[in-house]
Each structure stands twice: as C-alpha cells, then as structure tokens.
Motif scaffolding. Structure first.
Motif: not given
Length: 575
Positions: A315-317, A387, A389, A394, A398
């Motif tokens: 859920d994140n880069r 992150d 967005s 997101k 993902y």
C-alpha cells in the motif's frame, strides 16, 4: 568515427558496396557492418539507448535530403540482399533480420511519410532525447551537462522541422502527440534546470538557462503548429484499413500471418484461457470449505477469485520496491537451484522506482544496456504511484500490482525473462539481432517465461499466482483480438470496452488504456500472444525430438544465445 564491438570492422568497404560507388560481389558481413554503422549515424538516440556512449553528443537530424538518402540506402540494401547466395544457416537468419529492418524503414519513411504525416513520430523522438543520459551511470556529471547542451539544440532543430514539414496526422495519434510534448515541455521547464544545476554545481548556468529557454520556445512553436494547423484538419484515419493492417502485420511479425488468422487464433485462445481460469477459480472455491453454493455464473466466480487474489498487496512505494527487490533475488535463486538456465555473473541489474524525470519520457520497464555496452547495468524501473495520491487511486494501483501478479511477472521481466534474455543476447548474439530484435520473440519469451517458472514450481505452485498468469494471458489474447477487430472490422471504442471488460475481464480503466494502445501500437500488442505460442510450439518440438535427452537449461541457453530472431528460425539455429 564511432567505436563499435567486434561486429563493425569493415563498414567502409561495405558502405561503398551499398552506395554503389564500387562494383564487387556482395558480402553479408560487410553489408551488415555498413548498415549498423549508418543506422547509428542516422538514429543516434537509438544507438545511445543500446550503449553507444559517443552517440550522446549527437541528435537526430532529418532535415535536407538525409531522409531521402536513408531511403535510398535501405532500398539498395534490399537489392543487395536479394543477390546473396550460398549462405550458412546463421547468415540466412541475419539476412532475414536485416531484410525486415530495411522494410520497416521504408514503411516509416515512404509509406507512412513520417515527416509530413506523423506528429507522434516527432513527439516520440523529442520525448526520448535525454532519457538515457539521465538514467545511465556511464556519464560523469560534467559529461551529462555537455551532452544535454549538445542535444537540446538538436531538439530545437527538430521542432523547427516539424513546424515546416508537418501537414497532417490521425486525430487520435495527433492528440496523443500533443500530450507527450506537453509532458516533455513540463519536464524541461520544471525539472531539467535543477538537474543541470546539481550536475554542474551552478557553473555554466547562464548557458544552461539560455539553451533551455530556447528549447521551450521551440517546443511551444511545434505545439502551436500541431494544435492550430494540423489537429483541426487531421484527415488520416485513426484505423488502418485491411490492406495496410495486413502489410504491417507481415512486416512486424516477419511472417505470412493474415489478420483473419490472428483474429481466429486469438478468439480460440480467449475461450481456452477462460476455461483454465474457471478451473482454478472452482478449485479455490472448493478449497475454502465454505457451505455456500458455488457461484453459477462464470464471470461472477472469476471476479470473486480475482478479488481474493488482489487482497495480498502493498500500500506504499517503499514496501512495493522492497517486494520487487526481494523477488529479483528469489527468482535468480530459484532459477539456479532448479537448473533452468545459465545465469551470467555478476548480476548487472538496478531495481528502482521510475524516476520523476520520466514523466514525459518513460513509465517503467526493463532497459537493456545494449550490445555496445553489454556489461553495463540493465535498468528495471517499476511503475509507481505517489504516496499522497487519493485512497481510491492507490487502491486501484496496488490491486492491479498485487503480490501474486508481481510474483508472476518477475519471471517475465527479469528471470528468465527480459533481463536474462537481453543480457545474454547483447553479450553473445550478433549485434544485428539485438539492435533490430524481433518483437514477437522478445515479448513471447517474457510471456513463456511466466509459464516455464510456474510449471517448475515457482511460488510453491500457488493457485493465485497461476491465476495471475492466466489473467495476463487472457489480456494478451484480448489485445490481439481487438487489434484486428478495431482496425480491420471497424469496432469503435464502446465495442472494444464492452468486449475487453466482459470477455477479457479487464477493469474498465485498463480497457480504456487498451483503446489507446490499439490506436497507437496495433501491431505490437499481438506480439505477447503470438510469441508465447511460438515458444510453446518450439518447446514441444524439442521435447519430442530429444526425448529423455531434453534439458530445460540447454534449451533456454540456446534460445537466448541465438538472440531475438524470428521464432520459426530458432529450430535450425539451436539444433
């Protein structure tokens, strides 16, 4: 003179042969040497992308009679190829590769009239002008500054050429060209000055500022011309007609495949893959131990299984990047432990998120070092989403790049897919084959690699990872099918969207993106489907021929060392 590898030792004599300044019996090696040299001079950005450092200080120049000369050169090359005889198997393949490349050049410059009729051609070349200077580590900071200052005046000249030469275009692709040029302009204005300042430490800032200012003005002039003079009266059809599609399909695939054959094969593949997906979905449903009756509607069952598959995701880069770096290590280890391929050492791959300066130039992918510098790093840039967005954006990103999809796709992109294929091809195959690689081989090998790894037990035979592969395989067949239906049958966007969502099981946003790809790359998108089945057939034939003597590693090694040639030529090469 540009310095190449072992393949370029006799270009001068060969250029005289092709140019017709001397009379001599043609020699394939000399013909190839001459062609690659002249190609690199005509397309310095392409040469740079394939590792030729010296090309960074040059830029494409299509002014004057250079295009006319290049067209004549390709016509004479075809004539010389027709006069060759008594070629070995390897030479026959190389002659075929060169023949296809010359045909592609004539298609671009003669039939398509790129200078007058393709705003998208200008946008593509301009948007890629600085990409490989920015991303490669073979340049010092000072060299980057010098190269950019040399290339930007070339961009200005190309913009001026476009203002003078562009007369028409297709509405869809012209609008796309405007979008690409606008993003490139934003990069030049907002990001490039800071990068240049960092490289130079503030020195030569006046020169940098002036060159960027002049380049922005030139891009603005080209944008104005396209918006005001070309787009309102753009008259070239967005769709190819049946004859153009058939001819371009023949050139791209280097085969006699007809649009009808492509359509019918893709339609059969769609039904077969949906059947395989349903088997996996039913097995998943039964394994849950739920007392609820199985969903009777196949679409609903498949959607439920895919929704469950998408639950496992980052859920994140940062976590997304870490997952892919771990996958790269795991896939290499799996390949070695299962003796699936010979892995060259040291590993020369950099895994990272697509840089911000790619906003107008690239969006991720595998970028080979190329045959001019095969020892350099291959770049594996991941698509990413900021992150900050919205939660909806997101979640959509993902979900699409969920853990099971990523675990499956690493085989396509890295081991034993594109990284291994490009690395070995650039190092061991004739440079001609890598520079003018067959797209059906390239994407076909990536797709076949997915199945090869899964069949060997990759990810412990996880059902959802297999389902991710089948879903991608269904998307590939859908791409091929709708390419024909749009360009030959005349489907509109609504028809494509409806089919892609209901039969191809694409999310609506993916279906909308597919329309853009069908308009802009109609012959490239069938290559995944065609190449996958090409390698499947070759694998089966070699299994049958060798029986108990068949070894996966030997098969993979021979295929990759041959380079990206037409798949139907591989059997003669690997035997």
């Amino acid at each position: 003179m540009m310095k190449f590898n072992k393949y370029f030792f006799a270009w001068t004599a060969a250029f005289c042969l092709v140019a017709g300044t001397v009379q001599a019996k043609p020699n394939l090696d000399e013909l190839v040497n001459a062609y690659v040299e002249e190609w690199a001079r005509f397309y310095p950005s392409e040469a740079l992308s394939n590792g030729l450092k010296e090309a960074a200080w040059e830029f494409e120049d299509f002014s004057g009679n250079r295009v006319e000369q290049w067209v004549g050169y390709n016509r004479r090359t075809l004539e010389m190829l027709e006069s060759l005889a008594d070629l070995s198997i390897d030479e026959q393949v190389d002659a075929r590769v060169l023949r296809r490349q010359a045909r592609r050049e004539l298609e671009r410059w003669v039939h398509d009239g790129a200078l007058a009729n393709q705003p998208s051609w200008y946008a593509e070349v301009i948007s890629q002008a600085l990409t490989y200077i920015l991303v490669r580590d073979q340049f010092t900071s000072e060299e980057k500054v010098d190269a950019v200052l040399q290339r930007l005046p070339g961009v200005q000249s190309m913009c001026q050429l476009g203002v003078v030469s562009l007369q028409d275009g297709s509405p869809e692709r012209t609008r796309r060209a405007v979008e690409v040029l606008e993003r490139t302009r934003t990069f030049y204005q907002d990001s490039l000055p800071g990068l240049m300042h960092d490289w130079s430490g503030g020195e030569r800032q006046d020169q940098v500022t002036q060159v960027i200012h002049d380049t922005l003005n030139s891009v603005d002039a080209l944008l104005h011309h396209i918006r005001e003079d070309v787009l309102p009266d753009a008259s070239i059809p967005d769709r190819l007609d049946d004859k153009d599609y058939a001819r371009k399909l023949s050139i791209f695939t280097d085969s006699g495949l007809t649009p009808a054959q492509l359509r019918d094969r893709a339609a059969a593949e769609i039904e077969e893959v949906r059947r395989l997906m349903a088997i996996e979905a039913k097995a998943w449903w039964n394994a849950q131990g739920s007392s609820a009756p199985m969903l009777a509607d196949e679409n609903e069952l498949l959607q439920a299984a895919m929704a469950k598959m998408e639950e496992a995701r980052s859920d994140n880069r940062a976590d997304f990047l870490d997952f892919f770096r771990d996958l790269t290590d795991r896939s290499e280890k799996f390949l070695v432990e299962n003796d699936l391929a010979t892995v060259p050492l040291p590993r020369t791959i950099y895994v990272g998120l697509s840089p911000d300066h790619f906003s107008g130039a690239a969006y991720g992918g595998v970028y080979s070092a190329g045959p001019f510098n095969p020892g350099a790093d291959t770049l594996f840039y991941l698509p990413s989403i900021p992150d900050d967005s919205t939660p909806e954006q997101k979640e959509g990103f993902y979900r699409s790049f969920n853990d099971h999809f990523n675990t499956m796709i690493i085989a396509h992109e890295i081991y034993p897919g594109h990284y291994l294929q490009l690395k070995i091809g650039a190092s061991e195959a004739p440079a001609l084959r890598t520079l003018f690689g067959n797209g059906v081989y390239i994407e076909g090998w990536g797709t076949f690699s997915e199945e090869l790894m899964l069949d060997a037990g990759w990810d412990d035979h996880d059902r959802f990872t297999r389902l991710a592969h089948l879903r991608k395989r269904l998307e590939n067949a859908t791409r091929a099918y709708v390419s024909v239906m749009v360009h030959v049958v005349g489907w509109n966007r609504d028809q494509l969207m409806e089919f892609a969502v209901t039969r191809g099981l694409l999310p609506p946003q993916f279906a909308l993106n597919l329309w853009v790809r069908v308009m802009n790359n109609p012959l490239q998108i069938p290559s995944y489907f065609l190449g996958f089945h090409g390698f499947r057939a070759l694998w089966a034939a070699e299994n049958k021929r060798l029986g108990e003597d068949f070894k996966t590693r030997e098969f993979v090694d021979k295929v990759l060392r041959a380079g990206p040639v037409p798949i139907d030529a591989l059997s003669s090469l690997i035997n």
